[in-house]
Design an enzyme around this catalytic site. Structure first.
Site, PDB file in Angstrom:
ATOM      1  N   HIS B 326       0.870  -1.160   0.000  1.00 25.05           N
ATOM      2  CA  HIS B 326       0.000   0.000   0.000  1.00 25.05           C
ATOM      3  C   HIS B 326       0.916   1.221   0.000  1.00 25.05           C
ATOM      4  O   HIS B 326       1.834   1.286   0.800  1.00 25.05           O
ATOM      5  CB  HIS B 326      -0.896  -0.044   1.238  1.00 25.05           C
ATOM      6  N   ARG B 346      -5.713  11.301  -0.752  1.00 24.35           N
ATOM      7  CA  ARG B 346      -5.173  11.902  -1.964  1.00 24.35           C
ATOM      8  C   ARG B 346      -6.306  12.325  -2.891  1.00 24.35           C
ATOM      9  O   ARG B 346      -6.223  13.338  -3.566  1.00 24.35           O
ATOM     10  CB  ARG B 346      -4.217  10.933  -2.655  1.00 24.35           C
TER      11      ARG B 346
END
Ligand code: FAD
Ligand code: SF4
Ligand code: SF4
Ligand code: FES
Lengths: 260, 550
Positions: B326, B346
């Protein structure tokens, strides 16, 4: 070639290798002094000192409850508690972990809670009704759960509320270890949550229907057909699949209903 | 301890200095350019741990001989038994049972419950406490086509697409077809799902789904599943749980059928012989092998033991070359190391910036590409940030979120993460986070069929230790599902097998281990280290160097 200053990570996995000059502070593991780099968790501090865990360590992420810890700061009378993997060391901490604590956990069959859940619950955990309301459990809980309150809700028969209130419990055992009424609070809470999930919350009707459909073998036909497709045909279906909008209402239906 | 230490606070000033101009561009929808397809491949092959030749090598022995796998996996495959085989007396059986389940996580417990329901006696051998497992750590949710507008047909397509169509079709079909039955089973056992007032299950989208089918239980779905099935196992008379007693070797009979295992008491350091008519292997993943030194989200006991002992018994593995990293795992503060920061952060506009406060990649590249970008910035360009405990990372500039979407957005959209940092004196709506890729999931594993059978008769395998279901890449929410689907299937199939006439009966042997040792010798690996390693070792070198005994 210009000289770049490349820093490589020192710590591998969870092994801590502090950079040069890192500040170290004294902590007392079961009374014995060690100097440990600051900002480490209690769990990693104990490993840094050279211990290797078998008990007292599980997820290392604050959810399994394996790492309950009691501590005092030298010079203070206050007894504190927490999860070793979630608590950062402080100077002069005196540590002892609680890797295991015996609890009362009678066997039960879930069906007995179908009718009068509160009465059946009382039979399994009569000691819950002897809570003296001292509040110690609430003070020690590392998950900030109002343990005394969920016990009170159990006593009053408000099992649904007790289930919701205890939901964040990681079953670390700290509450039980301090209870003057000898209650295994978190075990009672486990049962109450299951009673809530099974009997005090409406079952999902659409799920019952779907279960029947699956059992009838309906989807096996669709799945067999899918397995017969070539990669390209499958990819085409994949690319063309209709996406449920993010803001759809519950019970949303797609345009193509032939594969439902 | 509260907040960032002084040195890091100083570095944050550089992030703050560039923030206004970065914000301005973001408002104008000007982004750091995404990589071209060519550059993606180039960066992946240079920096992504899965693509690099460095850190991987050919296995010299066993069923996957010749395959190129991560070094850490090869190390445990090319290993000798922990046992002194001359000392082991298999005639002296300590425990006997119908079904031996190895692993007390989601898959193992589900298998045990099914076998017990079929009237079989069950022993669960587990390394730590019952439930200390990756299962308990899953937050996000569990998939299943339970809604009217969805069906296993669509679930199938999503799983295959997510795995880049490399998955085994039979396994995927079993997974999606059983899924609604699993959700129903959990509801019946008393699991508290997120529901509407009328009992309808709440569902969400996950990455790569075309229908909303992610069910959850607050943000502790795995914990709720684990504690409910473990509680049920406690009520079952036929299940005997042996904690802190990991399996270190499988036992076969003369006909090559699996007939039990050797367990190790971690506390008294004794070994036990368990004789069983069938064995279910459910030991979970390999995060604690720390492939290429990466931190991991996995629990303490995720050390690939099941892979190792089954490999020696001749079971082939698949897809172990594809590890799920990840891109944004936390590296500071220490309590949060390995913790996942979802893509959502994000998605809401937080940018990745280096030690000088500059952006270095498009924030929403695919997971593997994003990971490669971060690794490159730190290890090649040298613009990473070092933490006081020797970790390295880049900034994830979360304060941009409130500045872009209005005060309070972080708190509203990311409540759990907000609290997790606030607890340690960091307000992520005002200060950035330090992140680096983290090792998350073992995509591959032992080869099985849709009944959870391995190539060794009497040996079944379920959960993260098996491979093929997710192909090269797993979608969120399908792993909790996989462990329960195949755990239950393994329990049922093992029971049938025990009832049939073909289960193990003849004398117990460890000959397969002897043969494996011979193979090691022939490959020049006579002095290979021992495995399974059981627990990772985090002892500092300084302490080790003072252990002066032989
Ligand atoms: C942080 C995190 C978040 C996740 N989030 C999600 C999510 O949202 N949705 C989802 O679907 N999946 C998620 N996953 C993945 C999923 O949780 C796991 O893949 C899955 O639970 C694995 O289950 P398992 O039963 O196969 O293994 P585990 O649950 O890991 O259980 C393995 C068991 O075997 C034991 N064991 C190991 N070695 C031995 C031995 N030698 N002898 C005996 N016992 C042994 C272990 O102690 C453990 O009890 C997440 C994983 C992590 C780590
Ligand atoms: S309620 Fe008790 S067992 Fe649960 S987390 Fe709090 S102290 Fe630990
Ligand atoms: S510690 Fe025991 S007696 Fe005190 S409030 Fe909690 S449950 Fe009641
Ligand atoms: S190790 Fe699991 S809560 Fe600390």
């Amino acid at each position: 070639m210009s000289k770049k200053k490349i820093i490589k990570p020192l710590s591998v996995g969870d092994k801590t290798i502090p950079p040069e000059g890192a500040k170290k502070i004294p902590v007392y593991i079961m009374g014995k002094e060690y100097l440990i780099p600051e900002t480490l968790t209690i769990l990693k501090a104990i490993e840094y000192a050279g211990y290797k865990y078998t008990r007292g360590c599980g997820c290392r992420g604050g959810i399994c409850g394996a790492c309950a810890v009691y501590y005092r700061i030298k010079g203070s009378y206050k007894l504190k508690s927490g999860l070793a993997c979630q608590t950062v060391i402080e100077p002069d901490m005196i540590l002892a972990q609680l890797p295991f604590f015996p609890v009362n956990r009678p066997d039960y069959k879930m069906d007995v809670f179908k009718e009068d859940a509160h009465a059946a619950f009382r039979k399994i955990y009569p000691e819950v009704f002897k809570c003296v309301g001292c509040g110690t459990c609430t003070r020690v809980c590392p998950m900030d759960i109002d343990v005394m309150d969920y016990i009170a809700l159990m006593k009053r028969g408000e099992l649904k509320k007790a289930a919701e209130k205890s939901f964040d419990c990681v079953m670390c055992g700290l509450c039980a270890s301090r209870c003057p009424a000898q209650i295994s609070q978190f075990m009672a809470a486990m049962l109450v949550r299951r009673i809530n999930g099974r009997y005090l919350t409406p079952r999902a009707e659409h799920l019952k229907k779907r279960k029947k459909e699956v059992k009838s073998g309906k989807y096996e036909k669709f799945l067999k057909a899918l397995r017969k497709l070539s990669q390209d045909e499958l990819k085409k279906l994949y690319i063309e699949r209709e996406r449920e909008p993010d803001l759809s209402e519950p019970g949303w239906m797609p345009e193509d209903t032939t594969r439902l | 301890m509260s907040g960032y230490i002084h040195e890091l606070k100083e570095l944050i000033k550089k992030v703050e200095a560039t923030r206004p101009s970065r914000l301005e561009s973001a408002r104008k929808n000007e982004h750091f350019p995404a990589l071209s397809m060519e550059d993606r491949m180039k960066w992946l092959s240079s920096y992504h741990p899965d693509f690099k030749d460095e850190g991987r090598r050919k296995v010299k022995v066993g069923p996957n001989k010749g395959d190129v796998l991560p070094e850490e996996v090869v190390d445990v495959f090319e290993s000798r038994s922990r046992l002194d085989l001359k000392e082991v007396n298999l005639d002296n059986v300590d425990f006997e049972t119908d079904v031996l389940v190895i692993g007390g996580g989601g898959a193992g417990t589900a298998a045990a419950l099914m076998a017990e329901s079929e009237g079989k006696s069950v022993i669960i051998s587990t390394k730590l406490r019952h439930g200390d497992a990756n299962t308990i750590m899953a937050e996000g949710g569990i998939q299943g086509a339970t809604q009217e507008g969805d069906s296993p047909h669509y679930h199938y397509l999503d799983v295959m697409g997510g795995g880049h169509f490399t998955n085994s079709p039979d396994l995927v079909a079993a997974l999606v077809n059983d899924a609604p039955l699993i959700i129903d089973w959990l509801e019946e056992l008393g699991m508290m799902f997120n529901k509407y007032a009328d009992g309808r299950l709440m569902v969400r989208h996950g990455g790569g789904t075309c229908r909303k089918r992610m069910h959850s239980s607050g943000d502790m779905t795995g914990a709720e599943i684990m504690r409910v099935i473990r509680d049920e196992a406690k009520n079952r008379k036929g299940i005997n749980v042996m904690e802190f007693s990991p399996a270190v070797e499988l036992i076969l009979d003369r006909e090559g059928r699996c007939a039990g295992a050797v367990l190790y008491n971690l506390e008294t350091r004794e070994y036990y012989v368990v004789k069983a008519k069938a064995v279910v292997l459910a030991t979970g993943g390999f995060g604690r092998l720390h492939i290429q030194g990466f931190a991991t989200t996995n629990h303490y006991g995720a050390t690939a033991d099941g892979l190792v002992i089954a490999y020696r018994a001749g079971v082939k593995t698949c897809f172990l070359e594809a590890t799920q990293y990840h891109p944004t795992g936390v590296v500071y503060p220490e309590q949060n190391v390995g913790l996942l920061i979802t893509e959502k952060v994000r998605g809401l506009g937080a940018q990745l910036v280096n030690s000088e406060g500059n952006q270095f990649c498009f924030p929403l590249e695919p997971r593997d590409v994003e990971s490669a970008c971060i690794i490159r910035e730190c290890l090649d360009i040298g613009k990473g940030i070092m933490t006081p405990t020797g970790r390295i990372g880049v900034w994830l500039d979360s304060p941009m979120i409130d500045l872009l979407h209005g005060e309070g957005t972080v708190k509203k959209e990311l409540p759990a993460k907000y609290i997790q940092f606030k607890r340690y004196g960091i307000d992520i709506s005002k200060e950035p986070m330090l992140v680096y890729p983290t090792l998350h999931y073992q995509n591959g594993g032992l080869e099985i069929n849709e009944f959870a059978e391995t190539s060794v008769p009497g040996l079944f395998s379920a959960g993260e230790v098996s491979g093929g279901i997710h192909g090269k890449n797993r979608l969120m929410g399908n792993s909790l599902l996989d462990v329960l689907v195949f755990g239950r299937r393994a329990g049922c199939r093992a029971s049938e097998y025990v009832s049939g006439k073909k289960s193990a009966g003849s004398a117990l042997t460890l000959d397969h281990v002897k043969r494996f040792h011979k193979e090691l010798e022939r490959a020049g690996l006579k002095d290979a280290p021992t495995a399974p390693i059981l627990l990772p070792d985090y002892t500092p070198d300084e302490v080790k160097s003072r252990r002066w005994e032989k």
